[in-house]
Design a protein around this motif. Structure first.
Motif, PDB file in Angstrom:
ATOM      1  N   GLY A 141       0.820  -1.214   0.000  1.00 48.54           N
ATOM      2  CA  GLY A 141       0.000   0.000   0.000  1.00 48.54           C
ATOM      3  C   GLY A 141       0.851   1.259   0.000  1.00 48.54           C
ATOM      4  N   ASP A 142       1.891   1.279   0.826  1.00 49.07           N
ATOM      5  CA  ASP A 142       2.795   2.436   0.876  1.00 49.07           C
ATOM      6  C   ASP A 142       3.485   2.634  -0.474  1.00 49.07           C
ATOM      7  OD1 ASP A 142       2.101   2.757   3.527  1.00 49.07           O
ATOM      8  OD2 ASP A 142       3.961   1.887   4.326  1.00 49.07           O
ATOM      9  N   PHE A 143       3.906   1.538  -1.088  1.00 50.32           N
ATOM     10  CA  PHE A 143       4.554   1.622  -2.392  1.00 50.32           C
ATOM     11  C   PHE A 143       3.604   2.183  -3.443  1.00 50.32           C
ATOM     12  CE2 PHE A 143       5.452  -0.372  -6.526  1.00 50.32           C
ATOM     13  CZ  PHE A 143       6.698   0.194  -6.771  1.00 50.32           C
ATOM     14  N   MET A 144       2.377   1.675  -3.459  1.00 53.49           N
ATOM     15  CA  MET A 144       1.408   2.118  -4.458  1.00 53.49           C
ATOM     16  C   MET A 144       1.059   3.598  -4.279  1.00 53.49           C
ATOM     17  SD  MET A 144       1.108  -0.481  -6.348  1.00 53.49           S
ATOM     18  CE  MET A 144      -0.352  -0.473  -7.350  1.00 53.49           C
ATOM     19  N   GLN A 145       1.143   4.108  -3.058  1.00 49.15           N
ATOM     20  CA  GLN A 145       0.839   5.523  -2.822  1.00 49.15           C
ATOM     21  C   GLN A 145       1.870   6.433  -3.485  1.00 49.15           C
ATOM     22  OE1 GLN A 145       0.271   5.872   1.431  1.00 49.15           O
ATOM     23  NE2 GLN A 145      -1.939   5.728   1.180  1.00 49.15           N
ATOM     24  N   LEU A 146       3.029   5.907  -3.807  1.00 48.85           N
ATOM     25  CA  LEU A 146       4.020   6.697  -4.524  1.00 48.85           C
ATOM     26  C   LEU A 146       3.516   7.096  -5.910  1.00 48.85           C
ATOM     27  CD1 LEU A 146       7.245   4.667  -3.609  1.00 48.85           C
ATOM     28  CD2 LEU A 146       6.481   6.843  -2.615  1.00 48.85           C
ATOM     29  N   TYR A 147       2.512   6.384  -6.403  1.00 52.21           N
ATOM     30  CA  TYR A 147       1.963   6.628  -7.735  1.00 52.21           C
ATOM     31  C   TYR A 147       0.609   7.340  -7.697  1.00 52.21           C
ATOM     32  CZ  TYR A 147       5.671   3.626  -9.401  1.00 52.21           C
ATOM     33  OH  TYR A 147       6.899   3.087  -9.689  1.00 52.21           O
ATOM     34  N   ASP A 148       0.275   7.970  -6.563  1.00 49.46           N
ATOM     35  CA  ASP A 148      -1.015   8.666  -6.442  1.00 49.46           C
ATOM     36  C   ASP A 148      -1.263   9.658  -7.565  1.00 49.46           C
ATOM     37  OD1 ASP A 148      -1.937   7.323  -4.254  1.00 49.46           O
ATOM     38  OD2 ASP A 148      -1.498   8.912  -2.802  1.00 49.46           O
ATOM     39  N   LYS A 149      -0.269  10.444  -7.906  1.00 50.06           N
ATOM     40  CA  LYS A 149      -0.445  11.464  -8.959  1.00 50.06           C
ATOM     41  C   LYS A 149      -0.775  10.794 -10.298  1.00 50.06           C
ATOM     42  CE  LYS A 149       1.031  15.313  -6.780  1.00 50.06           C
ATOM     43  NZ  LYS A 149      -0.016  15.812  -5.945  1.00 50.06           N
ATOM     44  N   HIS A 150      -0.117   9.686 -10.579  1.00 46.37           N
ATOM     45  CA  HIS A 150      -0.392   8.951 -11.817  1.00 46.37           C
ATOM     46  C   HIS A 150      -1.841   8.473 -11.849  1.00 46.37           C
ATOM     47  CE1 HIS A 150       0.012   6.190 -15.176  1.00 46.37           C
ATOM     48  NE2 HIS A 150      -0.520   5.263 -14.403  1.00 46.37           N
ATOM     49  N   TYR A 151      -2.308   7.892 -10.741  1.00 49.45           N
ATOM     50  CA  TYR A 151      -3.675   7.370 -10.704  1.00 49.45           C
ATOM     51  C   TYR A 151      -4.700   8.501 -10.772  1.00 49.45           C
ATOM     52  CZ  TYR A 151      -1.340   3.060  -9.511  1.00 49.45           C
ATOM     53  OH  TYR A 151      -0.520   1.976  -9.536  1.00 49.45           O
ATOM     54  N   GLU A 152      -4.406   9.621 -10.156  1.00 52.46           N
ATOM     55  CA  GLU A 152      -5.304  10.774 -10.251  1.00 52.46           C
ATOM     56  C   GLU A 152      -5.401  11.250 -11.695  1.00 52.46           C
ATOM     57  OE1 GLU A 152      -3.888  13.688  -7.444  1.00 52.46           O
ATOM     58  OE2 GLU A 152      -4.273  12.362  -5.746  1.00 52.46           O
ATOM     59  N   ALA A 153      -4.275  11.262 -12.396  1.00 51.24           N
ATOM     60  CA  ALA A 153      -4.293  11.661 -13.806  1.00 51.24           C
ATOM     61  C   ALA A 153      -5.093  10.655 -14.635  1.00 51.24           C
ATOM     62  CB  ALA A 153      -2.865  11.778 -14.344  1.00 51.24           C
ATOM     63  N   MET A 154      -4.937   9.366 -14.350  1.00 52.57           N
ATOM     64  CA  MET A 154      -5.687   8.343 -15.082  1.00 52.57           C
ATOM     65  C   MET A 154      -7.192   8.495 -14.855  1.00 52.57           C
ATOM     66  SD  MET A 154      -3.525   6.512 -16.792  1.00 52.57           S
ATOM     67  CE  MET A 154      -4.382   5.016 -17.194  1.00 52.57           C
ATOM     68  N   ASP A 155      -7.583   8.853 -13.640  1.00 55.26           N
ATOM     69  CA  ASP A 155      -9.004   9.031 -13.331  1.00 55.26           C
ATOM     70  C   ASP A 155      -9.594  10.263 -14.002  1.00 55.26           C
ATOM     71  OD1 ASP A 155      -9.414   6.755 -11.881  1.00 55.26           O
ATOM     72  OD2 ASP A 155      -9.072   7.690  -9.933  1.00 55.26           O
ATOM     73  N   ALA A 156      -8.765  11.163 -14.484  1.00 55.10           N
ATOM     74  CA  ALA A 156      -9.256  12.380 -15.129  1.00 55.10           C
ATOM     75  C   ALA A 156      -9.733  12.098 -16.556  1.00 55.10           C
ATOM     76  CB  ALA A 156      -8.162  13.453 -15.150  1.00 55.10           C
ATOM     77  N   PHE A 157      -9.381  10.950 -17.129  1.00 57.21           N
ATOM     78  CA  PHE A 157      -9.806  10.605 -18.479  1.00 57.21           C
ATOM     79  C   PHE A 157     -11.209  10.000 -18.446  1.00 57.21           C
ATOM     80  CE2 PHE A 157      -5.134  10.214 -18.700  1.00 57.21           C
ATOM     81  CZ  PHE A 157      -4.910  11.198 -19.649  1.00 57.21           C
TER      82      PHE A 157
END
Length: 156
Positions: A132-148
Motif C-alpha cells: 500500500g505504501d509503495f502504491m501511494q508513490l503513484y497517487d499522482k499517476h492514478y489521479e491523472a488516469m481518473d481524469a480521463f
C-alpha cells in the motif's frame, strides 16, 4: 468489496506500465484461503456481475490464465452459480488447483512461484501495508488516469 476492486484496478494500471507485461500478458493466482460468508455477503450479485463483465470485456491486459488455489466448498458453490455468466473464452483460461500445487507448477514455472505454492522463488513476502505504501508513490499517476473518460453534462 469496493476496496478489492479498486486494488485490482490499481494493480492492473501499475502492470500496464511495464512493457514486458504489455507484450506478454499476465497470469493471475487467486488464493481463496479463508473465504467466509461474511466476505461473500459484501458482494452483491449486481456487483459481481459488473466485475465479471469488466474482466471479460474491458480489462486492458492480455489475460493468459487465471489460477484458483485453496478454493473451498463455498467458492465452488458460488462458481457454479456464476458459471453460466462467464464466457467460454474466460472459462477456458480458468484452472482450479485447490491445494494441489503440482498442477500449478505445470502451468507456471516453479522459479516464478513462492514456496507456499510449490515453487522455488526466493523473494520476501510482501506485507499489505508495504505494498500500500509503495502504491501511494503513484497517487499522482492514478489521479491523472481518473481524469480521463466521460463526464455528465449539466447543460439544460
Amino acid at each position: 468489496m469496493y476496496d478489492v476492486v479498486a486494488l485490482f484496478r490499481i494493480n492492473i494500471e501499475a502492470s500496464l506500465m511495464d512493457p514486458l507485461v504489455q507484450v506478454n500478458g499476465i497470469r493471475i493466482i487467486f488464493d481463496f484461503d479463508g473465504l467466509s460468508m461474511s466476505h461473500v455477503a459484501q458482494a452483491s450479485p449486481k456487483h459481481a456481475m459488473v466485475s465479471l463483465q469488466w474482466i471479460q470485456k474491458c480489462c486492458p491486459l492480455q489475460l493468459k490464465s487465471i489460477h484458483i488455489v485453496n478454493n473451498s466448498m463455498l467458492f465452488n458453490v458460488l462458481f457454479t452459480i456464476f458459471k453460466p455468466f462467464i464466457s467460454k473464452e474466460l472459462r477456458d483460461k480458468m484452472h482450479f488447483h485447490n491445494r494441489d500445487y503440482s498442477g500449478l507448477t505445470k502451468c507456471i514455472s516453479a522459479k516464478c512461484l513462492p514456496p507456499a505454492y510449490g515453487g522455488t522463488l526466493d523473494a520476501p513476502e510482501c506485507e499489505g501495508q508495504l505494498l500500500g505504501d509503495f502504491m501511494q508513490l503513484y497517487d499522482k499517476h492514478y489521479e491523472a488516469m481518473d481524469a480521463f473518460g466521460y463526464e455528465e453534462s449539466n447543460a439544460n
